[in-house]
Design a protein around this motif. Sequence first.
Motif, PDB file in Angstrom:
ATOM      1  N   VAL A 214       4.505   1.814  -4.929  1.00 26.71           N
ATOM      2  CA  VAL A 214       4.893   1.500  -3.549  1.00 26.71           C
ATOM      3  C   VAL A 214       6.180   2.207  -3.121  1.00 26.71           C
ATOM      4  N   PRO A 215       7.280   2.119  -3.897  1.00 32.94           N
ATOM      5  CA  PRO A 215       8.500   2.800  -3.431  1.00 32.94           C
ATOM      6  C   PRO A 215       8.342   4.309  -3.311  1.00 32.94           C
ATOM      7  N   PHE A 216       7.537   4.905  -4.184  1.00 31.70           N
ATOM      8  CA  PHE A 216       7.310   6.347  -4.067  1.00 31.70           C
ATOM      9  C   PHE A 216       6.585   6.676  -2.766  1.00 31.70           C
ATOM     10  N   MET A 217       5.611   5.847  -2.381  1.00 30.89           N
ATOM     11  CA  MET A 217       4.901   6.073  -1.125  1.00 30.89           C
ATOM     12  C   MET A 217       5.815   5.832   0.075  1.00 30.89           C
ATOM     13  N   LEU A 218       6.700   4.850  -0.029  1.00 31.06           N
ATOM     14  CA  LEU A 218       7.633   4.599   1.071  1.00 31.06           C
ATOM     15  C   LEU A 218       8.607   5.764   1.239  1.00 31.06           C
ATOM     16  N   MET A 219       9.059   6.341   0.125  1.00 34.23           N
ATOM     17  CA  MET A 219       9.940   7.509   0.210  1.00 34.23           C
ATOM     18  C   MET A 219       9.205   8.703   0.799  1.00 34.23           C
ATOM     19  N   TRP A 220       7.924   8.870   0.413  1.00 33.60           N
ATOM     20  CA  TRP A 220       7.123   9.969   0.978  1.00 33.60           C
ATOM     21  C   TRP A 220       6.965   9.771   2.487  1.00 33.60           C
ATOM     22  N   ARG A 221       6.784   8.534   2.914  1.00 32.55           N
ATOM     23  CA  ARG A 221       6.587   8.248   4.333  1.00 32.55           C
ATOM     24  C   ARG A 221       7.803   8.632   5.165  1.00 32.55           C
ATOM     25  N   ARG A 222       8.985   8.651   4.553  1.00 29.16           N
ATOM     26  CA  ARG A 222      10.206   8.999   5.272  1.00 29.16           C
ATOM     27  C   ARG A 222      10.399  10.513   5.376  1.00 29.16           C
ATOM     28  N   LEU A 223       9.596  11.294   4.651  1.00 31.01           N
ATOM     29  CA  LEU A 223       9.731  12.745   4.708  1.00 31.01           C
ATOM     30  C   LEU A 223       9.133  13.267   6.018  1.00 31.01           C
ATOM     31  N   PRO A 224       9.725  14.328   6.586  1.00 35.45           N
ATOM     32  CA  PRO A 224       9.151  14.916   7.809  1.00 35.45           C
ATOM     33  C   PRO A 224       7.719  15.411   7.608  1.00 35.45           C
ATOM     34  N   GLY A 225       7.423  15.882   6.399  1.00 35.56           N
ATOM     35  CA  GLY A 225       6.090  16.417   6.151  1.00 35.56           C
ATOM     36  C   GLY A 225       4.990  15.379   6.173  1.00 35.56           C
ATOM     37  N   SER A 226       5.350  14.094   6.072  1.00 32.60           N
ATOM     38  CA  SER A 226       4.322  13.054   6.091  1.00 32.60           C
ATOM     39  C   SER A 226       3.828  12.758   7.506  1.00 32.60           C
ATOM     40  N   ARG A 227       4.611  13.130   8.513  1.00 30.12           N
ATOM     41  CA  ARG A 227       4.286  12.765   9.885  1.00 30.12           C
ATOM     42  C   ARG A 227       2.940  13.313  10.360  1.00 30.12           C
ATOM     43  N   PRO A 228       2.610  14.610  10.131  1.00 30.58           N
ATOM     44  CA  PRO A 228       1.289  15.081  10.579  1.00 30.58           C
ATOM     45  C   PRO A 228       0.137  14.323   9.929  1.00 30.58           C
ATOM     46  N   VAL A 229       0.285  13.971   8.655  1.00 32.24           N
ATOM     47  CA  VAL A 229      -0.770  13.237   7.955  1.00 32.24           C
ATOM     48  C   VAL A 229      -0.945  11.850   8.559  1.00 32.24           C
ATOM     49  N   ILE A 230       0.164  11.155   8.773  1.00 38.05           N
ATOM     50  CA  ILE A 230       0.108   9.801   9.325  1.00 38.05           C
ATOM     51  C   ILE A 230      -0.457   9.810  10.736  1.00 38.05           C
ATOM     52  N   ASP A 231       0.008  10.746  11.568  1.00 37.27           N
ATOM     53  CA  ASP A 231      -0.492  10.829  12.943  1.00 37.27           C
ATOM     54  C   ASP A 231      -1.994  11.123  12.965  1.00 37.27           C
ATOM     55  N   LEU A 232      -2.424  11.997  12.069  1.00 36.81           N
ATOM     56  CA  LEU A 232      -3.846  12.346  12.027  1.00 36.81           C
ATOM     57  C   LEU A 232      -4.690  11.130  11.665  1.00 36.81           C
ATOM     58  N   LEU A 233      -4.275  10.386  10.653  1.00 36.48           N
ATOM     59  CA  LEU A 233      -5.070   9.258  10.172  1.00 36.48           C
ATOM     60  C   LEU A 233      -4.961   8.035  11.076  1.00 36.48           C
ATOM     61  N   ARG A 234      -4.027   8.052  12.027  1.00 36.19           N
ATOM     62  CA  ARG A 234      -3.966   6.959  13.000  1.00 36.19           C
ATOM     63  C   ARG A 234      -5.031   7.099  14.072  1.00 36.19           C
ATOM     64  N   ALA A 235      -5.585   8.283  14.227  1.00 33.85           N
ATOM     65  CA  ALA A 235      -6.648   8.498  15.209  1.00 33.85           C
ATOM     66  C   ALA A 235      -7.940   7.879  14.679  1.00 33.85           C
ATOM     67  N   GLN A 236      -8.510   6.960  15.430  1.00 33.53           N
ATOM     68  CA  GLN A 236      -9.667   6.204  14.961  1.00 33.53           C
ATOM     69  C   GLN A 236     -10.837   7.106  14.595  1.00 33.53           C
ATOM     70  N   ARG A 237     -11.075   8.139  15.391  1.00 35.11           N
ATOM     71  CA  ARG A 237     -12.238   8.988  15.161  1.00 35.11           C
ATOM     72  C   ARG A 237     -12.033   9.920  13.970  1.00 35.11           C
ATOM     73  N   VAL A 238     -10.830   9.963  13.415  1.00 33.30           N
ATOM     74  CA  VAL A 238     -10.576  10.671  12.169  1.00 33.30           C
ATOM     75  C   VAL A 238     -10.479   9.683  11.010  1.00 33.30           C
ATOM     76  N   ALA A 239      -9.855   8.540  11.247  1.00 31.50           N
ATOM     77  CA  ALA A 239      -9.678   7.541  10.192  1.00 31.50           C
ATOM     78  C   ALA A 239     -11.007   6.936   9.748  1.00 31.50           C
ATOM     79  N   ALA A 240     -11.926   6.719  10.686  1.00 32.27           N
ATOM     80  CA  ALA A 240     -13.192   6.069  10.347  1.00 32.27           C
ATOM     81  C   ALA A 240     -13.996   6.859   9.312  1.00 32.27           C
ATOM     82  N   PRO A 241     -14.192   8.183   9.473  1.00 38.11           N
ATOM     83  CA  PRO A 241     -14.896   8.924   8.419  1.00 38.11           C
ATOM     84  C   PRO A 241     -14.165   8.904   7.077  1.00 38.11           C
ATOM     85  N   HIS A 242     -12.826   8.881   7.100  1.00 37.86           N
ATOM     86  CA  HIS A 242     -12.065   8.796   5.850  1.00 37.86           C
ATOM     87  C   HIS A 242     -12.338   7.472   5.136  1.00 37.86           C
ATOM     88  N   LEU A 243     -12.283   6.372   5.888  1.00 33.06           N
ATOM     89  CA  LEU A 243     -12.530   5.065   5.283  1.00 33.06           C
ATOM     90  C   LEU A 243     -13.962   4.961   4.768  1.00 33.06           C
TER      91      LEU A 243
END
Length: 440
Positions: A214-243
Amino acid sequence: MAQLDATAINVALPTIQRDLGIGPGLAQWAVLGYALPLIALTVPSGRWLDGAAARTALVLSISGFGCASILVGLAPDIAWLIAARAVQGTFGAVLLTLISLLATIAVRDEARGRAMSLVLILGSLGGMSGPVLGGLLIEALGWPWIFYLNVPVSVLVIAIGVAQLPPGGRPRLPDRAWALEAGLLGAAAVAVMLALSLAAGEGAGWIVLAVVAVPFMLMWRRLPGSRPVIDLLRAQRVAAPHLALLAEMTAVMAALFVIPFYLQGVAAVLPTQTGLAMLAFPTAMMLTGLAAGILADRWDARRVAQIGTVTVTIGLVLIIPMGTGWGPADLAWRLAVAGAGAGLFAGPNQAMAMTNTPRHLLGTAAATTSLARQLGVALGPALATCVWSFGGYGLQGMRIAVVLAAAMAAASMLALTWYRNPADRPPAASTKGGRRCPNP
């Protein structure tokens, strides 16, 4: 190649253990040394590919994979072998991400379903044929030839890539931020994989290891490089096929893990007959996968993928009784039903994820879908073993494990139902922070 090498090594482990004079614990690191980079480096590799020329990335990753394969075959001791497998897994992570990206940009939009289906069928067949081909090579030439075989294939793929893809610039080497991101994700992956390996044992020590991630993932989430990944997976029409992909892969791998134990331990079936019965799944997957790509392009990818999840669920439900009098044929036709559903699901679901991704994030989407697939491959057997252990490793525990697999398959169906809402959209296309992928 990348999928085949992930599974063929399992057959070679007893021979490697004997030749190198090591114990089973060290021998298992020949598998883990390859698997850990596949999980840890997939997302960073996808972000790197978002700004890399396709031909440059292909030549670099294939060359590295082929050279690492030679080093694995030449290994004089276990330390060399583990290090070489880690290098091979590093380039394998790039390959598994790159292949979906290439299939996306190499064809017109109306042919994407067929392209994805073909690529994913070949990848799945590579993984499933690994043990069979590995056994033949070990018996005829020795275990190093499992890896030497990659060399001529690498040369052929590079030749095709150079001829078909437009010239690219010099490779953009990863920076320190990339290395930090890979390190944090790698640490989390190690914690999760160790936790999964202990989940079936006694005690709750595995929970502590899982929490460490968990702490490693939280530290990764604070990196600028994580933002495109998080924004992409927040889109329902992208997240649904992933799930849906994560749930379906977990379901299939859980069932395929338990069934050989049932056939050989309960039904007293010979290993050869077990292997033939298990072939029903990839055979059916191959036959329906080709048709699924055509249907996805000419009809509707979501509906085809949904039919696939329903079919997988039906196939797994049919397996649940696991009667004591069943033989190979009784399992084979049920596996064929599940395999047919997996073939209908794989390509159209991948096409949905890539179609709804902005062009400048195609590499990231290819990475996140690859990661979901790899996590399902690891999670399925771990969950099946855990549930099976609660039943005392008996027949009832096997049935409960297949019930869990069927429930996961049903969850993938629900994820694609969630996809129907058109109100949500993926992040707007922008080239800020990276170059667009090339369009041959």
